[in-house]
Write a protein that holds these residues in place. Sequence first.
Motif, PDB file in Angstrom:
ATOM      1  N   SER A  15      55.981 103.810  56.927  1.00 19.68           N
ATOM      2  CA  SER A  15      54.884 104.704  56.576  1.00 19.68           C
ATOM      3  C   SER A  15      55.143 106.074  57.188  1.00 19.68           C
ATOM      4  CB  SER A  15      53.563 104.125  57.090  1.00 19.68           C
ATOM      5  OG  SER A  15      52.480 104.965  56.744  1.00 19.68           O
ATOM      6  N   ARG A  46      55.951 104.338  52.479  1.00 18.20           N
ATOM      7  CA  ARG A  46      54.507 104.453  52.224  1.00 18.20           C
ATOM      8  C   ARG A  46      54.107 105.840  52.704  1.00 18.20           C
ATOM      9  NH1 ARG A  46      49.385 100.707  52.287  1.00 18.20           N
ATOM     10  NH2 ARG A  46      47.833 102.012  53.326  1.00 18.20           N
ATOM     11  N   ALA A  96      48.093 102.227  46.772  1.00 17.09           N
ATOM     12  CA  ALA A  96      47.364 101.505  47.816  1.00 17.09           C
ATOM     13  C   ALA A  96      45.907 101.944  47.814  1.00 17.09           C
ATOM     14  CB  ALA A  96      47.981 101.761  49.182  1.00 17.09           C
ATOM     15  N   ASP A  98      41.776 101.030  49.440  1.00 18.25           N
ATOM     16  CA  ASP A  98      40.911 100.282  50.345  1.00 18.25           C
ATOM     17  C   ASP A  98      40.314  99.118  49.566  1.00 18.25           C
ATOM     18  OD1 ASP A  98      38.336  99.457  51.556  1.00 18.25           O
ATOM     19  OD2 ASP A  98      38.690 101.080  52.973  1.00 18.25           O
ATOM     20  N   ASP A 128      44.533  97.050  50.507  1.00 19.73           N
ATOM     21  CA  ASP A 128      44.493  97.119  51.962  1.00 19.73           C
ATOM     22  C   ASP A 128      43.226  96.427  52.450  1.00 19.73           C
ATOM     23  OD1 ASP A 128      46.823  98.576  51.895  1.00 19.73           O
ATOM     24  OD2 ASP A 128      45.877 100.506  52.277  1.00 19.73           O
ATOM     25  N   SER A 130      41.098  93.845  55.598  1.00 15.99           N
ATOM     26  CA  SER A 130      40.956  93.662  57.051  1.00 15.99           C
ATOM     27  C   SER A 130      40.660  92.221  57.440  1.00 15.99           C
ATOM     28  CB  SER A 130      39.857  94.570  57.597  1.00 15.99           C
ATOM     29  OG  SER A 130      38.575  94.184  57.123  1.00 15.99           O
ATOM     30  N   GLY A 147      47.822  93.806  51.570  1.00 18.31           N
ATOM     31  CA  GLY A 147      48.310  94.225  52.876  1.00 18.31           C
ATOM     32  C   GLY A 147      47.242  94.070  53.942  1.00 18.31           C
ATOM     33  N   THR A 149      46.625  95.980  56.263  1.00 23.11           N
ATOM     34  CA  THR A 149      46.571  97.345  56.780  1.00 23.11           C
ATOM     35  C   THR A 149      45.362  97.642  57.648  1.00 23.11           C
ATOM     36  OG1 THR A 149      47.583  97.931  54.662  1.00 23.11           O
ATOM     37  CG2 THR A 149      46.827  99.753  56.072  1.00 23.11           C
ATOM     38  N   GLU A 182      50.944  94.812  57.829  1.00 27.11           N
ATOM     39  CA  GLU A 182      50.837  96.223  58.206  1.00 27.11           C
ATOM     40  C   GLU A 182      49.701  96.370  59.209  1.00 27.11           C
ATOM     41  OE1 GLU A 182      50.325 100.706  56.271  1.00 27.11           O
ATOM     42  OE2 GLU A 182      50.230  98.948  54.975  1.00 27.11           O
ATOM     43  N   GLY A 183      49.851  97.309  60.109  1.00 30.90           N
ATOM     44  CA  GLY A 183      48.792  97.592  61.064  1.00 30.90           C
ATOM     45  C   GLY A 183      49.132  97.191  62.478  1.00 30.90           C
ATOM     46  N   VAL A 203      55.266  96.757  56.873  1.00 24.78           N
ATOM     47  CA  VAL A 203      55.103  98.208  56.925  1.00 24.78           C
ATOM     48  C   VAL A 203      54.891  98.625  58.373  1.00 24.78           C
ATOM     49  CG1 VAL A 203      53.718 100.197  56.225  1.00 24.78           C
ATOM     50  CG2 VAL A 203      54.109  98.336  54.610  1.00 24.78           C
TER      51      VAL A 203
END
Length: 245
Positions: A15, A46, A96, A98, A128, A130, A147, A149, A182-183, A203
């Motif tokens: 990213s 990304r 990508a 939310d 993306d 959570s 993802g 993310t 990711e994250g 990522v």
Amino acid sequence: MNPILAALRGRLVVSCQAYPGEPMRDADTMCRVARAVAAGGAAGIRAQGLADLRRIRAALDLPLIGLWKDGDGEVLITPTLRHALAVAETGADIVAVDATGRPRPDGRTLAETVRAVHERTGRLIMADVSTYEEGLAAAEAGADVVGTTLAGYTPYSRQGPGPDLDLVARLARDLPVPVVAEGRIQTGEQAAEAIRRGAHAVVVGTAITHPASIARRFASAVQRADHRGEGDGVSCPGAAGPDLG
């Protein structure tokens, strides 16, 4: 499998983003960063912002995940269909968005947004999320890849200093679409563990492409390791070693 997703299987995506007001917040600079990480072995990029995406697309043939952070509400990553279509027009291969359970600013559901992007542009959608439940919902809504993310970045998701690898494993086990880790991935071992737990790709952003954060981590470690005496600056005999926490 879609050839773009196949090209990312078991590989690293980097990213390349900078925050507003930072010295590197410039499309040409981000393009140079993208070219540098590509030379280092990144299989995909990304990036965020229309100018950055256009510049990177013109410079590299690697799979490009694009997003547009905008607004001042909770949903910032490609928050509306208008944003998603604009990202697709830059040439990004994957858009990508939310995909949390929070309301989207334009009032559309995630499924409506995904369907419109597919029908109008043919681009893939990366959702993306959570939480586990959001991942399931995103796959059901038609997302092509999910993802992790936003894990740890919503108040209701699991918090912690590192990546939520348990979430990666659960989603990879149960979803019919690829899952991207990711994250908060800070080390090569964490990235490798994500792959071992079933991630299709990984990522990494801040740990590779954000100099301020990297320098801050090193500076903090050095400061914590400084056990010099207050008087003459000479280390005290028998002093304990560095505490790198």
